[in-house]
Write a protein that holds these residues in place. Sequence first.
Motif, PDB file in Angstrom:
ATOM      1  N   ALA A 126       0.822  -1.208   0.000  1.00  0.00           N
ATOM      2  CA  ALA A 126       0.000   0.000   0.000  1.00  0.00           C
ATOM      3  C   ALA A 126       0.860   1.264   0.000  1.00  0.00           C
ATOM      4  CB  ALA A 126      -0.934  -0.010   1.219  1.00  0.00           C
ATOM      5  N   TYR A 127       2.084   1.139   0.484  1.00  0.00           N
ATOM      6  CA  TYR A 127       3.045   2.247   0.482  1.00  0.00           C
ATOM      7  C   TYR A 127       3.226   2.826  -0.919  1.00  0.00           C
ATOM      8  CZ  TYR A 127       7.737   4.356   1.253  1.00  0.00           C
ATOM      9  OH  TYR A 127       8.811   5.209   1.329  1.00  0.00           O
ATOM     10  N   MET A 128       3.046   1.999  -1.937  1.00  0.00           N
ATOM     11  CA  MET A 128       3.344   2.395  -3.310  1.00  0.00           C
ATOM     12  C   MET A 128       2.333   3.378  -3.881  1.00  0.00           C
ATOM     13  SD  MET A 128       6.171   0.880  -3.999  1.00  0.00           S
ATOM     14  CE  MET A 128       6.260   1.171  -5.756  1.00  0.00           C
ATOM     15  N   TRP A 129       1.190   3.517  -3.250  1.00  0.00           N
ATOM     16  CA  TRP A 129       0.216   4.491  -3.744  1.00  0.00           C
ATOM     17  C   TRP A 129      -0.200   5.473  -2.648  1.00  0.00           C
ATOM     18  CZ3 TRP A 129      -0.971  -0.851  -3.752  1.00  0.00           C
ATOM     19  CH2 TRP A 129      -1.878  -1.272  -2.779  1.00  0.00           C
ATOM     20  N   SER A 130       0.733   5.765  -1.768  1.00  0.00           N
ATOM     21  CA  SER A 130       0.469   6.748  -0.717  1.00  0.00           C
ATOM     22  C   SER A 130       0.047   8.087  -1.323  1.00  0.00           C
ATOM     23  CB  SER A 130       1.727   6.950   0.133  1.00  0.00           C
ATOM     24  OG  SER A 130       1.612   8.107   0.935  1.00  0.00           O
ATOM     25  N   ASN A 131      -0.871   8.736  -0.676  1.00  0.00           N
ATOM     26  CA  ASN A 131      -1.336  10.048  -1.134  1.00  0.00           C
ATOM     27  C   ASN A 131      -0.219  11.087  -1.102  1.00  0.00           C
ATOM     28  OD1 ASN A 131      -3.874  11.047  -2.162  1.00  0.00           O
ATOM     29  ND2 ASN A 131      -3.832  12.525  -0.485  1.00  0.00           N
ATOM     30  N   GLN A 132       0.863  10.798  -0.359  1.00  0.00           N
ATOM     31  CA  GLN A 132       1.999  11.713  -0.301  1.00  0.00           C
ATOM     32  C   GLN A 132       2.664  11.905  -1.654  1.00  0.00           C
ATOM     33  OE1 GLN A 132       3.568   9.407   3.251  1.00  0.00           O
ATOM     34  NE2 GLN A 132       4.484  11.381   3.653  1.00  0.00           N
ATOM     35  N   LEU A 133       2.480  10.950  -2.562  1.00  0.00           N
ATOM     36  CA  LEU A 133       3.126  11.070  -3.868  1.00  0.00           C
ATOM     37  C   LEU A 133       2.658  12.299  -4.633  1.00  0.00           C
ATOM     38  CD1 LEU A 133       3.148   7.356  -5.109  1.00  0.00           C
ATOM     39  CD2 LEU A 133       4.926   8.615  -3.908  1.00  0.00           C
ATOM     40  N   LYS A 134       1.485  12.805  -4.289  1.00  0.00           N
ATOM     41  CA  LYS A 134       0.979  14.001  -4.964  1.00  0.00           C
ATOM     42  C   LYS A 134       1.853  15.221  -4.693  1.00  0.00           C
ATOM     43  CE  LYS A 134      -3.889  12.614  -4.642  1.00  0.00           C
ATOM     44  NZ  LYS A 134      -5.193  12.972  -4.028  1.00  0.00           N
ATOM     45  N   ALA A 135       2.632  15.168  -3.628  1.00  0.00           N
ATOM     46  CA  ALA A 135       3.444  16.329  -3.253  1.00  0.00           C
ATOM     47  C   ALA A 135       4.636  16.523  -4.190  1.00  0.00           C
ATOM     48  CB  ALA A 135       3.936  16.177  -1.815  1.00  0.00           C
ATOM     49  N   TYR A 136       5.057  15.475  -4.886  1.00  0.00           N
ATOM     50  CA  TYR A 136       6.236  15.561  -5.742  1.00  0.00           C
ATOM     51  C   TYR A 136       5.841  16.023  -7.146  1.00  0.00           C
ATOM     52  CZ  TYR A 136       8.099  12.786  -1.929  1.00  0.00           C
ATOM     53  OH  TYR A 136       8.470  12.350  -0.682  1.00  0.00           O
ATOM     54  N   ASP A 137       6.779  16.668  -7.808  1.00  0.00           N
ATOM     55  CA  ASP A 137       6.507  17.093  -9.183  1.00  0.00           C
ATOM     56  C   ASP A 137       6.354  15.888 -10.105  1.00  0.00           C
ATOM     57  OD1 ASP A 137       6.717  20.003  -8.828  1.00  0.00           O
ATOM     58  OD2 ASP A 137       8.809  19.572  -8.336  1.00  0.00           O
ATOM     59  N   TYR A 138       7.216  14.898  -9.885  1.00  0.00           N
ATOM     60  CA  TYR A 138       7.173  13.694 -10.711  1.00  0.00           C
ATOM     61  C   TYR A 138       7.473  12.473  -9.845  1.00  0.00           C
ATOM     62  CZ  TYR A 138       7.561  16.991 -14.601  1.00  0.00           C
ATOM     63  OH  TYR A 138       7.343  18.026 -15.473  1.00  0.00           O
ATOM     64  N   VAL A 139       7.016  11.326 -10.319  1.00  0.00           N
ATOM     65  CA  VAL A 139       7.357  10.040  -9.727  1.00  0.00           C
ATOM     66  C   VAL A 139       8.057   9.224 -10.808  1.00  0.00           C
ATOM     67  CG1 VAL A 139       6.482   7.916  -8.697  1.00  0.00           C
ATOM     68  CG2 VAL A 139       5.374  10.105  -8.165  1.00  0.00           C
ATOM     69  N   PHE A 140       9.285   8.779 -10.500  1.00  0.00           N
ATOM     70  CA  PHE A 140       9.978   7.863 -11.402  1.00  0.00           C
ATOM     71  C   PHE A 140       9.502   6.452 -11.068  1.00  0.00           C
ATOM     72  CE2 PHE A 140      14.121  10.127 -12.907  1.00  0.00           C
ATOM     73  CZ  PHE A 140      13.349  11.114 -13.515  1.00  0.00           C
ATOM     74  N   SER A 141       8.772   5.846 -11.995  1.00  0.00           N
ATOM     75  CA  SER A 141       8.194   4.533 -11.769  1.00  0.00           C
ATOM     76  C   SER A 141       8.889   3.499 -12.642  1.00  0.00           C
ATOM     77  CB  SER A 141       6.696   4.546 -12.082  1.00  0.00           C
ATOM     78  OG  SER A 141       6.013   5.436 -11.217  1.00  0.00           O
ATOM     79  N   ALA A 142       8.788   2.237 -12.223  1.00  0.00           N
ATOM     80  CA  ALA A 142       9.490   1.184 -12.946  1.00  0.00           C
ATOM     81  C   ALA A 142       8.862   0.919 -14.315  1.00  0.00           C
ATOM     82  CB  ALA A 142       9.508  -0.096 -12.117  1.00  0.00           C
ATOM     83  N   GLY A 143       7.531   0.811 -14.375  1.00  0.00           N
ATOM     84  CA  GLY A 143       6.899   0.453 -15.637  1.00  0.00           C
ATOM     85  C   GLY A 143       5.420   0.744 -15.637  1.00  0.00           C
ATOM     86  N   GLN A 144       4.735   0.206 -16.619  1.00  0.00           N
ATOM     87  CA  GLN A 144       3.318   0.491 -16.803  1.00  0.00           C
ATOM     88  C   GLN A 144       2.492   0.021 -15.615  1.00  0.00           C
ATOM     89  OE1 GLN A 144       2.103   2.306 -19.369  1.00  0.00           O
ATOM     90  NE2 GLN A 144       0.164   2.286 -18.249  1.00  0.00           N
ATOM     91  N   ALA A 145       2.908  -1.039 -14.964  1.00  0.00           N
ATOM     92  CA  ALA A 145       2.159  -1.531 -13.790  1.00  0.00           C
ATOM     93  C   ALA A 145       2.077  -0.459 -12.712  1.00  0.00           C
ATOM     94  CB  ALA A 145       2.824  -2.788 -13.240  1.00  0.00           C
TER      95      ALA A 145
END
Length: 411
Positions: free
Chosen positions: A149-168
Amino acid sequence: MKALTTISNAAAYVGQRLVTRQHRKFIARHATELFRLPKGEDRFKVALYFADEMVNAYQIRQWYEPMSQLAQQVPIVVITNRPDTALALRQECPLPVHFAPTIQDLEKLVDTQDLRLVFYVNQNIRNFQMMRFNSPNHVFINHGESEKAYMWSNQLKAYDYVFSAGQAARDRLGLHLKNFNPLERTRLIGRPQIDVNYSVPYSFNSSLPTVLYAPTWEGDRPSMSYGSALTHGETLINALIEDGGFNIIFRPHPRSGMHSSQYRNAIDRIKRLLTEGDSISAGRLIFDDSAFWGWQWSQSDICITDISAVAYDFLATGKPMFVSTPVSLEATVETSPALQKIASLNTKQTENILELVRDALSNENTQLQEVVNYYFGDISAGASMSRFINESLALVSEGCETGKKLPKHSA
């Protein structure tokens, strides 16, 4: 009893404050390079912000090599606000380390440098001390891919971008986060760590297959109860040792046992089993608490792990693996392509671990490649590292000369 606990806690706090002051004095006298701020063309353009203690250093260590390769193109600095962490990183980190314990220190750094891009490897609340500055691109890179669940924390909205591994990862964020456009806010970089050549610190019996058992920790809340050391670990390790036909690498999560003495005791019992068995086994039995994570992937033929970043790191190798099924009914388990197509391992199946491992080693799972593509994209040699560097440099180029920071009176 309550009074004694309060006194003990107060003494520990005072002791920690004393150690912190000693560390700061040492830095001021003997580690002055931790305050160095270069000038001219050498000014830092990229930073990796790590406002945490060294127990969580596994989160930053896996980024040393990708950042070192990026540093060949642009000046990079690691920023920390803890004196103990600054001194420890000074000894092991291949990048320049800057100690910025106060907001004023951060403001000085931003004023004098040319920061275009700041990376974050975790969601420590102290990240916001750095994120208050408007000019750099603030990018969350995390410390691994997983279905936690850590992977979709609402805190991610605070960053300009998220570097993600892939389409998943992009699909996961689109599913769980409201008012977040993953197409605009994510950059897909694969897993650059798989493009690193790691040295192996141990010797193994090359005639035997090597099993990596890497359980996660017990978690600090019911929804994160994914760790299998207490429920699966002793049974499967006992069986592998008694069989005698395997090398074993047992690598528990660095935070194992921090919230549960039972879990810590299970780790200790498994360690004893391996230590006692290593002297008489044909295989090499390793309790691995080494600082760096990565060499284990290339050394191992099969992996047993939990719902954690380890599963996704190993997934990129294409080798067979098992992911344990959490015993706790409160653990958040999302239905995902990976968990559907990677072999699961419940406690009952653990009793047949020898048969399961040998069968997995001799039979290819044709569905794995499809899953690998979905989670990581192109994993051909060098592809992930190239994407990471190219996306980073694009954001550096997008940035401007830093000088537009929040007023000093803002909080």
